[in-house]
Design a protein around this motif. Structure first.
Motif, PDB file in Angstrom:
ATOM      1  N   PRO A   1      -0.526  79.370  45.498  1.00 38.42           N
ATOM      2  CA  PRO A   1       0.168  80.483  44.831  1.00 38.42           C
ATOM      3  C   PRO A   1      -0.231  80.647  43.363  1.00 38.42           C
ATOM      4  O   PRO A   1      -0.312  81.774  42.872  1.00 38.42           O
ATOM      5  CB  PRO A   1       1.655  80.129  44.952  1.00 38.42           C
ATOM      6  CG  PRO A   1       1.706  78.695  45.288  1.00 38.42           C
ATOM      7  CD  PRO A   1       0.414  78.344  45.958  1.00 38.42           C
ATOM      8  N   VAL A   2      -0.507  79.544  42.691  1.00 34.17           N
ATOM      9  CA  VAL A   2      -0.878  79.637  41.271  1.00 34.17           C
ATOM     10  C   VAL A   2      -2.247  80.281  41.115  1.00 34.17           C
ATOM     11  O   VAL A   2      -2.435  81.189  40.307  1.00 34.17           O
ATOM     12  CB  VAL A   2      -0.868  78.239  40.608  1.00 34.17           C
ATOM     13  CG1 VAL A   2      -1.288  78.334  39.153  1.00 34.17           C
ATOM     14  CG2 VAL A   2       0.493  77.592  40.744  1.00 34.17           C
ATOM     15  N   VAL A   3      -3.194  79.811  41.916  1.00 32.76           N
ATOM     16  CA  VAL A   3      -4.562  80.325  41.813  1.00 32.76           C
ATOM     17  C   VAL A   3      -4.609  81.790  42.229  1.00 32.76           C
ATOM     18  O   VAL A   3      -5.276  82.609  41.580  1.00 32.76           O
ATOM     19  CB  VAL A   3      -5.534  79.464  42.648  1.00 32.76           C
ATOM     20  CG1 VAL A   3      -6.915  80.088  42.716  1.00 32.76           C
ATOM     21  CG2 VAL A   3      -5.605  78.054  42.066  1.00 32.76           C
ATOM     22  N   MET A   4      -3.872  82.150  43.264  1.00 38.02           N
ATOM     23  CA  MET A   4      -3.881  83.546  43.711  1.00 38.02           C
ATOM     24  C   MET A   4      -3.192  84.454  42.691  1.00 38.02           C
ATOM     25  O   MET A   4      -3.642  85.566  42.454  1.00 38.02           O
ATOM     26  CB  MET A   4      -3.207  83.681  45.079  1.00 38.02           C
ATOM     27  CG  MET A   4      -3.997  83.030  46.200  1.00 38.02           C
ATOM     28  SD  MET A   4      -5.664  83.677  46.396  1.00 38.02           S
ATOM     29  CE  MET A   4      -6.664  82.463  45.562  1.00 38.02           C
ATOM     30  N   ASN A   5      -2.122  83.986  42.076  1.00 35.89           N
ATOM     31  CA  ASN A   5      -1.422  84.799  41.070  1.00 35.89           C
ATOM     32  C   ASN A   5      -2.172  84.865  39.751  1.00 35.89           C
ATOM     33  O   ASN A   5      -1.974  85.794  38.972  1.00 35.89           O
ATOM     34  CB  ASN A   5      -0.005  84.270  40.830  1.00 35.89           C
ATOM     35  CG  ASN A   5       0.908  84.576  41.988  1.00 35.89           C
ATOM     36  OD1 ASN A   5       0.673  85.512  42.748  1.00 35.89           O
ATOM     37  ND2 ASN A   5       1.951  83.785  42.130  1.00 35.89           N
ATOM     38  N   SER A   6      -3.034  83.885  39.497  1.00 36.86           N
ATOM     39  CA  SER A   6      -3.753  83.878  38.213  1.00 36.86           C
ATOM     40  C   SER A   6      -4.734  85.040  38.119  1.00 36.86           C
ATOM     41  O   SER A   6      -5.122  85.430  37.024  1.00 36.86           O
ATOM     42  CB  SER A   6      -4.472  82.554  37.996  1.00 36.86           C
ATOM     43  OG  SER A   6      -5.524  82.401  38.911  1.00 36.86           O
ATOM     44  N   SER A   7      -5.113  85.605  39.254  1.00 39.42           N
ATOM     45  CA  SER A   7      -6.006  86.763  39.192  1.00 39.42           C
ATOM     46  C   SER A   7      -5.241  88.010  38.731  1.00 39.42           C
ATOM     47  O   SER A   7      -5.841  88.975  38.281  1.00 39.42           O
ATOM     48  CB  SER A   7      -6.649  87.012  40.560  1.00 39.42           C
ATOM     49  OG  SER A   7      -5.661  87.292  41.530  1.00 39.42           O
TER      50      SER A   7
ATOM     51  N   SER B   1      -2.323  87.627  36.636  1.00 38.88           N
ATOM     52  CA  SER B   1      -1.666  87.305  35.377  1.00 38.88           C
ATOM     53  C   SER B   1      -2.372  86.129  34.722  1.00 38.88           C
ATOM     54  O   SER B   1      -2.751  85.172  35.395  1.00 38.88           O
ATOM     55  CB  SER B   1      -0.206  86.942  35.632  1.00 38.88           C
ATOM     56  OG  SER B   1       0.381  86.407  34.487  1.00 38.88           O
ATOM     57  N   GLU B   2      -2.541  86.202  33.429  1.00 41.30           N
ATOM     58  CA  GLU B   2      -3.189  85.112  32.711  1.00 41.30           C
ATOM     59  C   GLU B   2      -2.175  84.102  32.172  1.00 41.30           C
ATOM     60  O   GLU B   2      -2.553  83.059  31.674  1.00 41.30           O
ATOM     61  CB  GLU B   2      -4.035  85.663  31.575  1.00 41.30           C
ATOM     62  CG  GLU B   2      -5.212  86.469  32.071  1.00 41.30           C
ATOM     63  CD  GLU B   2      -6.078  86.993  30.935  1.00 41.30           C
ATOM     64  OE1 GLU B   2      -5.921  86.532  29.792  1.00 41.30           O
ATOM     65  OE2 GLU B   2      -6.905  87.861  31.217  1.00 41.30           O
ATOM     66  N   ASP B   3      -0.905  84.429  32.236  1.00 44.89           N
ATOM     67  CA  ASP B   3       0.134  83.540  31.717  1.00 44.89           C
ATOM     68  C   ASP B   3       0.604  82.590  32.809  1.00 44.89           C
ATOM     69  O   ASP B   3       1.016  83.022  33.879  1.00 44.89           O
ATOM     70  CB  ASP B   3       1.331  84.349  31.207  1.00 44.89           C
ATOM     71  CG  ASP B   3       0.971  85.213  30.016  1.00 44.89           C
ATOM     72  OD1 ASP B   3       0.071  84.814  29.256  1.00 44.89           O
ATOM     73  OD2 ASP B   3       1.590  86.284  29.870  1.00 44.89           O
ATOM     74  N   TRP B   4       0.541  81.310  32.500  1.00 47.47           N
ATOM     75  CA  TRP B   4       1.047  80.313  33.418  1.00 47.47           C
ATOM     76  C   TRP B   4       2.389  79.832  32.911  1.00 47.47           C
ATOM     77  O   TRP B   4       2.537  79.450  31.753  1.00 47.47           O
ATOM     78  CB  TRP B   4       0.101  79.122  33.505  1.00 47.47           C
ATOM     79  CG  TRP B   4      -1.079  79.343  34.400  1.00 47.47           C
ATOM     80  CD1 TRP B   4      -1.470  80.517  34.963  1.00 47.47           C
ATOM     81  CD2 TRP B   4      -2.009  78.365  34.824  1.00 47.47           C
ATOM     82  NE1 TRP B   4      -2.586  80.326  35.717  1.00 47.47           N
ATOM     83  CE2 TRP B   4      -2.955  79.006  35.656  1.00 47.47           C
ATOM     84  CE3 TRP B   4      -2.161  77.022  34.595  1.00 47.47           C
ATOM     85  CZ2 TRP B   4      -4.008  78.341  36.253  1.00 47.47           C
ATOM     86  CZ3 TRP B   4      -3.208  76.355  35.185  1.00 47.47           C
ATOM     87  CH2 TRP B   4      -4.115  77.007  36.011  1.00 47.47           C
ATOM     88  N   GLY B   5       3.362  79.837  33.810  1.00 42.64           N
ATOM     89  CA  GLY B   5       4.683  79.328  33.464  1.00 42.64           C
ATOM     90  C   GLY B   5       4.773  77.845  33.750  1.00 42.64           C
ATOM     91  O   GLY B   5       3.828  77.214  34.226  1.00 42.64           O
ATOM     92  N   SER B   6       5.940  77.291  33.505  1.00 47.70           N
ATOM     93  CA  SER B   6       6.165  75.857  33.722  1.00 47.70           C
ATOM     94  C   SER B   6       5.947  75.466  35.174  1.00 47.70           C
ATOM     95  O   SER B   6       5.368  74.416  35.461  1.00 47.70           O
ATOM     96  CB  SER B   6       7.594  75.485  33.319  1.00 47.70           C
ATOM     97  OG  SER B   6       7.793  75.742  31.962  1.00 47.70           O
ATOM     98  N   ILE B   7       6.406  76.297  36.098  1.00 49.40           N
ATOM     99  CA  ILE B   7       6.235  75.974  37.522  1.00 49.40           C
ATOM    100  C   ILE B   7       4.760  75.995  37.910  1.00 49.40           C
ATOM    101  O   ILE B   7       4.314  75.183  38.718  1.00 49.40           O
ATOM    102  CB  ILE B   7       7.089  76.908  38.431  1.00 49.40           C
ATOM    103  CG1 ILE B   7       7.102  76.395  39.871  1.00 49.40           C
ATOM    104  CG2 ILE B   7       6.568  78.330  38.394  1.00 49.40           C
ATOM    105  CD1 ILE B   7       7.919  75.149  40.056  1.00 49.40           C
ATOM    106  N   ASP B   8       3.988  76.899  37.310  1.00 52.79           N
ATOM    107  CA  ASP B   8       2.555  76.948  37.587  1.00 52.79           C
ATOM    108  C   ASP B   8       1.866  75.666  37.117  1.00 52.79           C
ATOM    109  O   ASP B   8       1.061  75.078  37.841  1.00 52.79           O
ATOM    110  CB  ASP B   8       1.902  78.157  36.904  1.00 52.79           C
ATOM    111  CG  ASP B   8       2.434  79.478  37.428  1.00 52.79           C
ATOM    112  OD1 ASP B   8       2.761  79.554  38.621  1.00 52.79           O
ATOM    113  OD2 ASP B   8       2.523  80.427  36.623  1.00 52.79           O
ATOM    114  N   ILE B   9       2.193  75.247  35.919  1.00 47.15           N
ATOM    115  CA  ILE B   9       1.598  74.022  35.370  1.00 47.15           C
ATOM    116  C   ILE B   9       2.004  72.817  36.209  1.00 47.15           C
ATOM    117  O   ILE B   9       1.181  71.949  36.513  1.00 47.15           O
ATOM    118  CB  ILE B   9       2.011  73.848  33.888  1.00 47.15           C
ATOM    119  CG1 ILE B   9       1.359  74.962  33.059  1.00 47.15           C
ATOM    120  CG2 ILE B   9       1.632  72.471  33.366  1.00 47.15           C
ATOM    121  CD1 ILE B   9       1.904  75.091  31.658  1.00 47.15           C
TER     122      ILE B   9
END
Length: 178
Positions: free
Chosen positions: A81-87, A89-97
């Motif tokens: 989910p993080v890699v797919m959403n990074s395309s 949005s460039e902002d990573w939240g705490s859950i992404d990290i």
């Protein structure tokens, strides 16, 4: 940069836990009795599974190699989910990290240990396995030893990062053909 193995294991403890759990899962699949499991401890090894004898050489090989499959898959799925959403949005939240740390931690412990390689060798050496099994498994054992040596050069971390960022794309490509 030299960081002691126990410190790396402590920082990436979820990977150690999943690694040992993968051994246990494969034991249960092959109905091999498990006597003791240590999912994580401060020491060497950081975790272990003591189990009974396997009925067939391939069971021992797959029990030893189980973490490669399980840790790699879980690592890729957690990063998905993080890699797919990074395309988008460039902002990573705490859950992404957190998910990226978890993914890399799990994936970097996918590589079987030297103890796993020794178990594989024991399973195929002598008259326990056909000659073809020795031909197939021996290079895998050599690769495990090379990768184990390569952990000094952070190959396990590089593998974890590759699984984290390339694994989700691989899964998309795989399932797009289904």
């Amino acid at each position: 940069m030299l960081i002691p193995g126990p410190l790396i294991s402590a920082i990436t403890f979820p990977g150690v836990v999943v690694h040992e759990f993968a051994h246990e899962i494969f034991c249960k699949v092959f109905k091999v009795p498990v006597y003791k499991v240590c999912y994580f401890r401060f020491g060497n090894p950081a975790g272990y599974v003591n189990h009974g004898q396997c009925d067939h050489w391939y069971q021992s090989v797959l029990i030893s190699a189980g973490p490669f499959f399980v840790n790699s898959l879980i690592g890729a799925l957690l990063a998905f989910p993080v890699v797919m959403n990074s395309s988008y949005s460039e902002d990573w939240g705490s859950i992404d990290i957190f998910l990226i740390w978890l993914s890399v931690s799990i994936a970097m412990h996918a590589i079987p240990s030297r103890g796993d390689a020794k178990s594989m060798w024991k399973a195929v050496s002598g008259n326990k396995a056909p000659f073809l099994a020795k031909i197939i498994v021996s290079p895998i054992i050599a690769i495990i030893y090379l990768l184990s040596w390569g952990s000094f050069f952070w190959l396990d971390l590089i593998y974890g990062v590759c699984v984290c960022f390339l694994g989700p794309q691989f899964l998309i490509d795989l399932f797009s053909y289904v």
